[in-house]
Every structure is written in structure tokens, then in C-alpha cells.
Design an enzyme around this catalytic site. Sequence first.
Site, short mmCIF file in Angstrom:
data_model
loop_
_atom_site.label_atom_id
_atom_site.label_comp_id
_atom_site.label_asym_id
_atom_site.label_seq_id
_atom_site.Cartn_x
_atom_site.Cartn_y
_atom_site.Cartn_z
N CYS A 1 0.84 -1.20 0.00
CA CYS A 1 0.00 0.00 0.00
C CYS A 1 0.87 1.25 0.00
CB CYS A 1 -0.96 -0.02 1.19
SG CYS A 1 -2.29 -1.16 0.85
N GLU A 2 1.59 1.39 -1.05
CA GLU A 2 2.46 2.52 -1.36
C GLU A 2 2.56 2.48 -2.88
OE1 GLU A 2 4.67 4.48 0.63
OE2 GLU A 2 4.48 3.44 2.55
N TYR B 1 21.87 -6.47 -2.22
CA TYR B 1 20.98 -5.50 -1.58
C TYR B 1 19.52 -5.75 -1.95
CZ TYR B 1 25.62 -3.50 -1.14
OH TYR B 1 26.95 -3.34 -0.88
#
Length: 419
Positions: free
Chosen positions: A347-348, A375
Site C-alpha cells: 500500500c504505497e 541489496y
Amino acid sequence: MASIFAFYFFMELVNGIYTIQGIDVAEIARQFGTPVYVYDGSKIASQIKSLKNAFSDTDVRIKYAAKALTNVSILKLVKQNGAGVDVVSIQEAQLALGAGFAPAEIMFTPNCVDFEEIIQGVELGLTVNLDNLSVLEKFGKKYGNTVPCCVRLNPHIMAGGNYKISTGHSNSKFGISVYQLQEIMQLANRYQIVINGLHIHTGSEITETDVFLRMAEILFGIAQDFPALKFIDFGGGFKVAYKQGDLVTNVYDLGLRLSKAFKQFYQSYGRKLELWIEPGKYLVSEAGYLVVKTNVVKATPSLTFAGVDSGLNHLIRPMMYDAYHEIINISNPGGTQKVYTVVGNICETDTLGADRKLNEVREGDLLVFKNAGAYGYSMASNYNSRFRPAEVLVVNGEAKLIRRRDTLEDLLRGQIDIF
Ligand code: LLP
């Protein structure tokens, strides 16, 4: 057996099937579920070998920057292939010790930590690298000439892929400025500190050999004032390709030129020294793939989204550094190419790849993100209370689970319900 697979250094398309070391990637996804990080062990081994070859003319010590990917099986694989390790926290050090690295093989480069953590590093027998004058003073007061240390310098060089991953410029928090050399010398004299190494790491994704040579010149100039050196550490930051046509660090050119300059230096220094490097991305970036499933294809009046069962919680690099990770639809190699914005289910706005030409994506299709070894998992989180992916290592033609997917117990572990 290993040599049979030694030629498969990348995921490749064979008869319409994407494979790693001959294993069908879709089959790995079926067996272990998605999202899943898949690492090609032979690629890691071949990267270590290429660095050894590139620096064969000198006493090179490869210290793998463990922060790129800390899974214990990866650490062991790196060790089996003859590299040491670079760690930045006492916890990474403990993982490295658990993987079998000898304490002295472990370079410990913390920054802004409590002095207690440095004491722990000394007690574990690590090679300790100090990057602040106040810490050097505490170290001198406590250990005098009984425990040697390395000093991390800031050369005031802007280098690397972008500002966020550049660490050797004048506004960087890392290292002791080369303009504070006097202070370093005063402390060293006052407390009889034995400085056995000098270190610079200027940043990540440095393509130009000249940057490393400039760094070397600075280090060689300074090194003459430090009679007890055992090694000089040039850090990591070697760039690999994230997409076709990308500039990369030519490690052979680097190895040749740096070794030559190093030899000239130690001849005038009067003693042979070890040359240390700390590659993270170079060893593991291209070895890793994040395999995800397309949950939805969502056409809006402006864009077509492929919404996948992953997101910035699993691969934060696109959102954090605007990093480009190539995406392949491995379920539809012959499909017509269309343009998609690949997004996660968080939710972004978690755009993992904008405006990507992919073979037609259908709901259920498997997409693969390349360069996911460095990473990727190590920066993953449980944001939105989602599970972190499983990790699979392909070695000697076999896909092995090296970390299971999180479970609800993992999310609750450590929480204390006070009601
Ligand atoms: N040595 C030191 C002291 C470091 O701080 C680093 C990385 C390395 C070696 C290895 O650098 P590499 O060879 O991997 O470029 N999370 C960022 C990169 C940050 C690197 C931090 N330090 C990214 O995903 O691009």
C-alpha cells in the site's frame, strides 16, 4: 561435477525455457513458491575467480562485503571460493564467524556505533577499522599498542552511481578526512596506536578505473607516514551491468593498473603489503534473481499495470535509488511485446519498473527481476506485515532452499501482547 555447470553463468533461454545451471526457473518457483530469490552459485564463484585473475600479480585479499547478501550458505560459498569477508555490524561479524571465517579474516568497518561494539569486535579478534577521531582516541586510551587497528579515510572524492551511494565526498559521514591526518598522527603518537591498515571506500557503482587510481595515489602518499602497515584496503564499489550497454568497471584494467601502482608503492615503502578489496555487488548482484507471480493485469485509461506478489518490501532499490532492474516474463517467451508498469502489492506506490516492454503478461505469469543478488533480500522488510521471500541457491546443478519463507510466527516473534 561442478565444472559441467561452470559455463552457465546467467539465466538463459533454452528451447523456450528459462534455466539456471540447466534447471527450469519456473520449476523452482513451483517447488518453492513465489516470491522467491534464486542465486546462481557458479556465478558467485566465477566472479571471485575473475577478481583473483585480475589481481594475480599482487597479494590480493578479497573481503566480500557481506551486507550485500548475508545468507549463511552464501557466506560459506564465498569462503569455499577463497574470499574473506567485510562486515559492518557485530551481528554480521557473528554470522561470518558462524559461517567459519577466521576472526582475523574479517574486516569490521562500523560507523557511528557505540564504542562498546568496537570493544566486542576486538574481543572477537576481528580486524577493526576506525572511522572517527573520537573513536580512535578511545581506542588508543583503551588498547595503546596492544591491539592494532585500521583507519578509514575520507579522500574527498565524489564517485559512484549517485549521491546516496557515494561515501568518499566531503559531505559524507564516512571516514576520517584526509585533511585531519595531523590529528590521526597525534593520536597515534600519544597512545602508541599500531595502525596496520589504511582504508578508503568511495562508494558503489564506480565505473572509472581512474577513481581507484586517484584514491591509491592519496593512500600511497599518506602510507609513508605509517610504518606498521600490513595492508591497504581500496574498498568495493565495482559496477556490474544492470542493463544491456551499461558501463561496468573493467576489473582486468583495474587489477593491472592498481597492482602495478601498488608494487611501485611498496618498493618505496620498503616492504611488501597485502592489497585488500571489498566487493559486494560485483560478487553477488548478477547471481541473483527475484522470481514473482503476476497477480493482476490492470489496464487503466493511461497505463497497463502488472501487479505482482512482491513489492518494495522485497526489492527496495528501484524506489530508494531509482535503480533499474531488468524484468523478464519467463512464462511467455514468445509473446507479443507490450508496455507495462510493474508494481508491487504494497500500500504505497511501489513501482518496480516503469514503461517496460515485456512479452505479453497474463495473470499468473512469472516475472523475473535480474541483478537481485545484491541489496535485495538483505534490504527486505516485513512492511504491510507481508512475509519475506524464500531464498534458493543453485549449486552443482541442484536448487536448494537456503531460507524458508517467513511465517506468521516470524511476524509475531519478539512481540509482547500486554493485553
Ligand atoms: N565496503 C564498504 C565499507 C561499504 O560500505 C560497501 C557498501 C562496500 C564495501 C561494498 O560496496 P559494493 O561493492 O557493493 O558497491 N544499498 C546500496 C549500496 C550501498 C552500499 C553500502 N556500502 C545499493 O543497493 O545500491
